[in-house]
Design an enzyme around this catalytic site. Structure first.
Site, short mmCIF file in Angstrom:
data_model
loop_
_atom_site.label_atom_id
_atom_site.label_comp_id
_atom_site.label_asym_id
_atom_site.label_seq_id
_atom_site.Cartn_x
_atom_site.Cartn_y
_atom_site.Cartn_z
N ASN A 35 24.63 75.02 14.90
CA ASN A 35 24.07 74.80 16.24
C ASN A 35 22.79 73.99 16.07
OD1 ASN A 35 22.97 74.96 18.78
ND2 ASN A 35 22.59 77.18 18.72
N LYS A 37 20.95 72.73 18.32
CA LYS A 37 20.00 72.95 19.45
C LYS A 37 19.45 71.61 19.94
CE LYS A 37 19.09 77.45 17.50
NZ LYS A 37 18.24 78.62 17.47
N HIS A 127 24.78 81.70 24.33
CA HIS A 127 23.74 81.80 23.29
C HIS A 127 22.53 82.52 23.89
CE1 HIS A 127 20.67 80.69 20.40
NE2 HIS A 127 21.65 80.47 19.55
N GLU A 129 19.49 81.97 23.69
CA GLU A 129 18.46 81.10 24.29
C GLU A 129 18.85 80.72 25.71
OE1 GLU A 129 18.29 78.25 21.09
OE2 GLU A 129 17.40 79.78 19.81
N GLU A 199 24.75 87.72 17.12
CA GLU A 199 23.46 87.15 16.75
C GLU A 199 22.32 88.05 17.26
OE1 GLU A 199 23.74 82.66 16.09
OE2 GLU A 199 23.46 82.97 18.23
N GLY A 205 15.96 82.39 14.29
CA GLY A 205 14.82 81.50 14.09
C GLY A 205 13.56 82.21 13.61
N SER A 245 19.01 83.49 11.15
CA SER A 245 18.33 83.17 9.89
C SER A 245 19.25 83.24 8.68
CB SER A 245 17.10 84.06 9.71
OG SER A 245 16.18 83.85 10.77
C1 PEP Z 1 21.19 80.34 16.33
O1 PEP Z 1 20.37 79.87 17.09
O2 PEP Z 1 22.36 80.49 16.70
C2 PEP Z 1 20.74 80.72 15.00
C3 PEP Z 1 21.48 81.54 14.31
O3 PEP Z 1 19.55 80.20 14.57
P1 PEP Z 1 18.85 80.42 13.13
O4 PEP Z 1 19.92 80.26 12.10
O5 PEP Z 1 17.81 79.34 13.04
O6 PEP Z 1 18.26 81.79 13.14
#
Ligand code: PEP
Length: 282
Positions: A35, A37, A127, A129, A199, A205, A245
């Site tokens: 992703n 973003k 997601h 976000e 997630e 992040g 992460s």
């Molecule tokens: C995400 O935004 O789906 C995600 C997993 O981000 P990150 O790997 O940066 O934590």
């Protein structure tokens, strides 16, 4: 042994799942999705894609051919990066979002029909976000799932709890409710096309990853919940990805969990070497 093959609109083989009897190993589709973003200029997106395609072709040996890589760039880069996939067989194109309406006066939105006309194959839906900053509800997410499926694209449905919910011990019920409200209206045959991404919001992040025990516990709970509605066979076939992460140095341990079938990757998906190393971590 059952063997299912699904076809897209153009009758190309789209994906397959193998289901073995209960005393044998269950093989699920392994997936590593990136992703991106709201990152990368056109030139940066081109370089990243070319690097991933190159490293993938050189390094994902025959024992890794069953791993699907899905690149989810910002909408504006979709046609540019698709043209760089060439004949690479295990790389697919995804979008990060989709409108919850079919078409019309919704300035700035991108419809399922538009994405499908660019041969987009997967769509990330729900997601955290988008839930947090754009106030997407489980009901709106259900509409997006339906529109995605109606155009023969495959949803990557995201669910995940806040740290506060986890501390209160409400995280399992919260995730189950997200899944029920956005996915449980689907028919069995539509649900089979859905990929789930668990997630935990506190891991996205932040550099804080869920432990492999935490990931396994949640993935197993999610699979149990799916089985309660769609049956054990469909639950056993559903790919459930971990996101939060995930990096080359922790992917192996997380992907070794029996109910983890890959990852949805944010930050590390912006580095070609890291992204492919994660895909080599099964
Ligand atoms: C995400 O935004 O789906 C995600 C997993 O981000 P990150 O790997 O940066 O934590």
């Amino acid at each position: 042994m059952e063997f299912s093959v699904f076809f897209n609109k153009k009758k190309e083989k789209f994906y397959f799942k193998i289901h073995l009897n209960s005393n044998q190993t269950i093989m699920r589709q392994k997936i590593v999705a990136g992703n991106w973003k709201m990152n990368l200029t056109k030139e940066e997106a081109q370089s990243l894609t070319s690097e991933i395609v190159g490293i993938n072709n050189d390094e994902l040996g025959t024992n890794q051919q069953d791993v699907k890589l899905i690149l989810c760039p910002p909408f504006i880069h979709i046609s540019t990066i698709k043209s760089l996939f060439k004949s690479t067989k295990n790389i697919y194109l995804g979008a990060q979002n989709i409108a919850s309406q079919d078409k019309g006066a919704y300035t700035g939105e991108i419809s399922a029909e538009m994405l499908s006309s660019y041969q987009v194959e997967y769509v990330i839906i729900g997601h955290s976000e988008r839930r947090q900053y754009f106030e997407e509800t489980n009901q709106e997410i259900a509409q997006k799932i339906d529109l995605t499926l109606s155009k023969n694209m495959l949803p990557i449905f995201c669910c995940g709890e806040t740290l506060e919910l986890r501390k209160k011990g409400n995280h399992i019920d919260f995730i189950k409710n997200q899944i029920s409200e956005s996915l449980f209206h689907l028919s069995n045959s539509d649900f089979e096309k859905v990929v789930i991404a668990y997630e935990p919001i506190w891991a996205i992040g932040t550099g804080k990853t869920a432990s492999s025990q935490q990931a396994q516990e949640m993935h197993a709970e999610i699979r149990k919940h799916i089985a309660s509605k769609f049956g054990q066979q469909i639950a056993d076939q559903t790919s459930i990805l971990y996101g939060g992460s995930c990096k080359p140095n922790n992917a192996k341990e997380i992907f070794a969990c029996p109910d983890v079938d890959g990852g949805l990757i944010g930050g590390a998906a912006l580095k070609s070497r890291d992204f492919v190393e994660i895909a080599k971590s099964f």
